[in-house]
Design a protein around this motif. Structure first.
Motif, short mmCIF file in Angstrom:
data_model
loop_
_atom_site.label_atom_id
_atom_site.label_comp_id
_atom_site.label_asym_id
_atom_site.label_seq_id
_atom_site.Cartn_x
_atom_site.Cartn_y
_atom_site.Cartn_z
N GLN A 9 0.84 -1.20 0.00
CA GLN A 9 0.00 0.00 0.00
C GLN A 9 0.87 1.25 0.00
OE1 GLN A 9 -3.44 -1.59 2.89
NE2 GLN A 9 -3.85 0.48 2.13
N ARG A 11 4.03 1.55 -1.05
CA ARG A 11 4.77 1.70 -2.32
C ARG A 11 3.88 2.20 -3.44
NH1 ARG A 11 8.88 -2.95 -3.77
NH2 ARG A 11 9.11 -1.57 -5.56
N VAL A 12 2.67 1.69 -3.51
CA VAL A 12 1.73 2.18 -4.51
C VAL A 12 1.45 3.66 -4.27
CG1 VAL A 12 -0.70 2.07 -5.27
CG2 VAL A 12 0.65 -0.02 -5.12
N ASP A 13 1.24 4.03 -3.03
CA ASP A 13 0.97 5.43 -2.70
C ASP A 13 2.14 6.32 -3.12
OD1 ASP A 13 -0.86 7.38 -1.37
OD2 ASP A 13 0.86 7.65 -0.04
N TRP A 15 4.38 5.68 -5.43
CA TRP A 15 4.46 5.71 -6.89
C TRP A 15 3.43 6.67 -7.47
CZ3 TRP A 15 1.65 5.14 -11.24
CH2 TRP A 15 2.34 4.93 -12.44
N TYR A 23 -3.97 10.18 -7.69
CA TYR A 23 -4.92 9.08 -7.86
C TYR A 23 -6.04 9.52 -8.79
CZ TYR A 23 -3.07 6.53 -3.79
OH TYR A 23 -2.28 5.83 -2.91
N TRP A 71 -2.98 -4.03 -7.94
CA TRP A 71 -2.55 -2.63 -7.97
C TRP A 71 -3.73 -1.69 -7.75
CZ3 TRP A 71 2.19 -0.17 -8.52
CH2 TRP A 71 2.14 1.20 -8.76
N CYS A 75 -4.79 0.81 -4.67
CA CYS A 75 -5.14 2.23 -4.85
C CYS A 75 -6.44 2.55 -4.15
CB CYS A 75 -5.28 2.57 -6.34
SG CYS A 75 -3.73 2.66 -7.25
#
Length: 110
Positions: A9, A11-13, A15, A23, A71, A75
């Protein structure tokens, strides 16, 4: 490489906020999630079901399609304040209590 759900969570944030700019809104991401699930479904149906693969399916990886679904789910969790680690733990508890005997007594699974 091994990631916890919390690390995924985060790392996605990171990125999204650096490379992805921002987003997409929650409803857009819900639509994207449905598209990604559809792509996964198409590949699964053609590889493991009765439909034959099309030329456009060749070279597509099941793992990549699953990662696309994950993924977008990550998000959505970030956007809505859901801690997926906690949610999954609660889900295990719910299923363990609810299904403690249910599956063992299901003759269809024997």
């Amino acid at each position: 490489m091994s990631l916890t759900l919390q690390e995924a969570q985060e790392r996605v944030d990171g990125w999204i906020k650096t490379i992805g700019v921002r987003y997409f809104n929650e409803l857009t991401n819900l639509g994207i999630l449905m598209e990604e699930v559809g792509e996964l479904s198409r590949l699964m149906v053609r590889r493991y079901g009765e439909q034959s693969e099309k030329e456009s399916d060749k070279g597509r990886e099941l793992a990549d399609e699953m990662a696309d679904v994950l993924w977008v789910l990550l998000c959505l969790a970030n956007q809505t304040g859901v801690n997926l680690t906690e949610a999954l733990e609660k889900n295990f508890e719910k299923k363990t209590i609810r299904d403690a005997d249910r599956h063992q007594q299901n003759n269809k699974l024997q």
